[in-house]
Design an enzyme around this catalytic site. Sequence first.
Site, PDB file in Angstrom:
ATOM      1  N   HIS A  69       0.844  -1.198   0.000  1.00 33.98           N
ATOM      2  CA  HIS A  69       0.000   0.000   0.000  1.00 33.98           C
ATOM      3  C   HIS A  69       0.877   1.245   0.000  1.00 33.98           C
ATOM      4  O   HIS A  69       1.752   1.416   0.860  1.00 33.98           O
ATOM      5  CB  HIS A  69      -0.941  -0.020   1.214  1.00 33.98           C
ATOM      6  CG  HIS A  69      -1.985  -1.082   1.091  1.00 33.98           C
ATOM      7  ND1 HIS A  69      -2.449  -1.817   2.150  1.00 33.98           N
ATOM      8  CD2 HIS A  69      -2.647  -1.530  -0.009  1.00 33.98           C
ATOM      9  CE1 HIS A  69      -3.364  -2.682   1.722  1.00 33.98           C
ATOM     10  NE2 HIS A  69      -3.496  -2.530   0.414  1.00 33.98           N
ATOM     11  N   GLU A  72       1.819   3.657   3.054  1.00 27.04           N
ATOM     12  CA  GLU A  72       2.284   3.044   4.307  1.00 27.04           C
ATOM     13  C   GLU A  72       3.814   3.111   4.368  1.00 27.04           C
ATOM     14  O   GLU A  72       4.524   2.119   4.361  1.00 27.04           O
ATOM     15  CB  GLU A  72       1.696   1.637   4.423  1.00 27.04           C
ATOM     16  CG  GLU A  72       0.152   1.726   4.445  1.00 27.04           C
ATOM     17  CD  GLU A  72      -0.584   0.405   4.390  1.00 27.04           C
ATOM     18  OE1 GLU A  72       0.057  -0.652   4.525  1.00 27.04           O
ATOM     19  OE2 GLU A  72      -1.824   0.441   4.205  1.00 27.04           O
ATOM     20  N   HIS A 198       2.499  -3.753   6.872  1.00 29.16           N
ATOM     21  CA  HIS A 198       1.512  -2.690   6.605  1.00 29.16           C
ATOM     22  C   HIS A 198       1.515  -1.704   7.766  1.00 29.16           C
ATOM     23  O   HIS A 198       2.139  -1.924   8.797  1.00 29.16           O
ATOM     24  CB  HIS A 198       0.098  -3.289   6.477  1.00 29.16           C
ATOM     25  CG  HIS A 198      -0.120  -4.064   5.226  1.00 29.16           C
ATOM     26  ND1 HIS A 198      -0.846  -3.580   4.157  1.00 29.16           N
ATOM     27  CD2 HIS A 198       0.291  -5.295   4.854  1.00 29.16           C
ATOM     28  CE1 HIS A 198      -0.869  -4.468   3.188  1.00 29.16           C
ATOM     29  NE2 HIS A 198      -0.192  -5.540   3.587  1.00 29.16           N
ATOM     30  N   GLU A 271       0.640  -5.059  11.092  1.00 25.13           N
ATOM     31  CA  GLU A 271       0.195  -3.668  10.962  1.00 25.13           C
ATOM     32  C   GLU A 271       0.957  -2.862  12.005  1.00 25.13           C
ATOM     33  O   GLU A 271       0.762  -3.051  13.200  1.00 25.13           O
ATOM     34  CB  GLU A 271      -1.320  -3.553  11.216  1.00 25.13           C
ATOM     35  CG  GLU A 271      -2.179  -4.298  10.216  1.00 25.13           C
ATOM     36  CD  GLU A 271      -2.495  -3.493   8.958  1.00 25.13           C
ATOM     37  OE1 GLU A 271      -2.011  -2.346   8.833  1.00 25.13           O
ATOM     38  OE2 GLU A 271      -3.226  -4.039   8.113  1.00 25.13           O
TER      39      GLU A 271
HETATM   40  O1  0X9 Z   1      -6.789  -4.192   4.307  1.00 24.48           O
HETATM   41  C1  0X9 Z   1      -5.622  -4.564   4.180  1.00 24.48           C
HETATM   42  O2  0X9 Z   1      -5.147  -4.926   3.109  1.00 24.48           O
HETATM   43  C2  0X9 Z   1      -4.716  -4.601   5.412  1.00 24.48           C
HETATM   44  N1  0X9 Z   1      -4.962  -3.451   6.243  1.00 24.48           N
HETATM   45  S1  0X9 Z   1      -4.477  -1.965   5.707  1.00 24.48           S
HETATM   46  O3  0X9 Z   1      -4.984  -0.964   6.636  1.00 24.48           O
HETATM   47  N2  0X9 Z   1      -2.894  -1.872   5.780  1.00 24.48           N
HETATM   48  O4  0X9 Z   1      -4.906  -1.777   4.366  1.00 24.48           O
HETATM   49  C3  0X9 Z   1      -5.040  -5.859   6.215  1.00 24.48           C
HETATM   50  C4  0X9 Z   1      -4.865  -7.122   5.425  1.00 24.48           C
HETATM   51  C5  0X9 Z   1      -4.972  -8.317   6.288  1.00 24.48           C
HETATM   52  N3  0X9 Z   1      -5.645  -9.347   5.569  1.00 24.48           N
HETATM   53  C6  0X9 Z   1      -5.163 -10.604   5.533  1.00 24.48           C
HETATM   54  N4  0X9 Z   1      -4.051 -10.876   6.094  1.00 24.48           N
HETATM   55  N5  0X9 Z   1      -5.866 -11.537   4.928  1.00 24.48           N
HETATM   56 ZN    ZN Z   2      -1.808  -1.856   4.064  1.00 21.09          ZN
END
Ligand code: 0X9
Ligand code: ZN
Length: 317
Positions: A69, A72, A198, A271
């Site tokens: 992303h 980030e 992330h 995260e």
């Molecule tokens: O939504 C996302 O892609 C991630 N959060 S963010 O705020 N950085 O965009 C979380 C992804 C987690 N999902 C899996 N691990 N399946």
């Molecule tokens: Zn992300």
Amino acid sequence: DFPPADSMYHNYAEQNAELQKIAADHPSIARLSNIGTSFQGRNLMLLKISDNVASDESEPEVLFTCQQHAREHLTPEMCLRIANRYTDGYGSDTAITNMVNSREIWIVTSVNPDGSEYDIATGSYRSWRKNRQGPGTDLNRNFGYNWGCCGGSSGSTGSETYRGPSAFSAPETQRVRDFVNSRVVGGVQQIKSHIDWHTYSELILWPYGYTYNNTAPGLDANQERAFRTLGQQMAGTNNYTPQQSSDLYITDGTINDWLWGVHKIWSYTFEMYPRSGGGGFYPPDEVITRETSRNDAAVALFLSYSDCVPRVIGGTC
Ligand code: 0X9
Ligand code: ZN
Ligand code: CA
Ligand code: CA
Ligand code: CA
């Protein structure tokens, strides 16, 4: 570029310069290449760290990916910190030396350089998340395991979680897919474990994202227990919150679900800082060292179990 107040963050050119310096300063244990190019033609840089780095040895391989992303920006700093620590510490720090000697560590510092450069191009942040292909695809909804299955992504081009017109429609996810597929040697996937970095919320997440169920096809109770136990132990070192990915919200087409569902790679999402507030996606550059070093022990624990994650619950591989 980054605003002057955030000049300690590395833009794409600065990331590459740092990677080149690491490889040049440690030629016997660090080697820089790339997994191919982004939509706009930027190289997706790949650093390998291991003893006898020029040889493909029979050692557990570990993958770290950063900045799927765009906004980030703390995440490439995390990948660079791992790269610096596991090269600079070689020969002096016993734990680091042991891991470099017994693992093959792969680091992709930015999976989405087009998006990240776009985010900072005007000198003020654009809050850009996706890649720069047409309306932009959310790379972490574009992977081909139960792609678009479950309401965890959007088919609308304007959405922040647009999954793209088909699985692996984004060049960047194709590059990751092709690299990971290329690590199947003699029918055996060499990469055993993975962390996708992330921001933000201070979480440690494990598969699956596409379902609320703790177990599902390809993820049995013992595997779930191993994911959870190592996730909890890592969280004990950095005070993040460990949970199944879908406890946050349903996601489909993520890198974690594809790496686990297709390749059985023990794949986590971290995260990073902040938990909330704290500048959101744009914490000041003064926190970079504190918030990346905060994960040193978790990374060390993760690497130590990467030969056999089930070992964390007394299992074997
Ligand atoms: O939504 C996302 O892609 C991630 N959060 S963010 O705020 N950085 O965009 C979380 C992804 C987690 N999902 C899996 N691990 N399946
Ligand atoms: Zn992300
Ligand atoms: Ca500053
Ligand atoms: Ca080696
Ligand atoms: Ca190998």
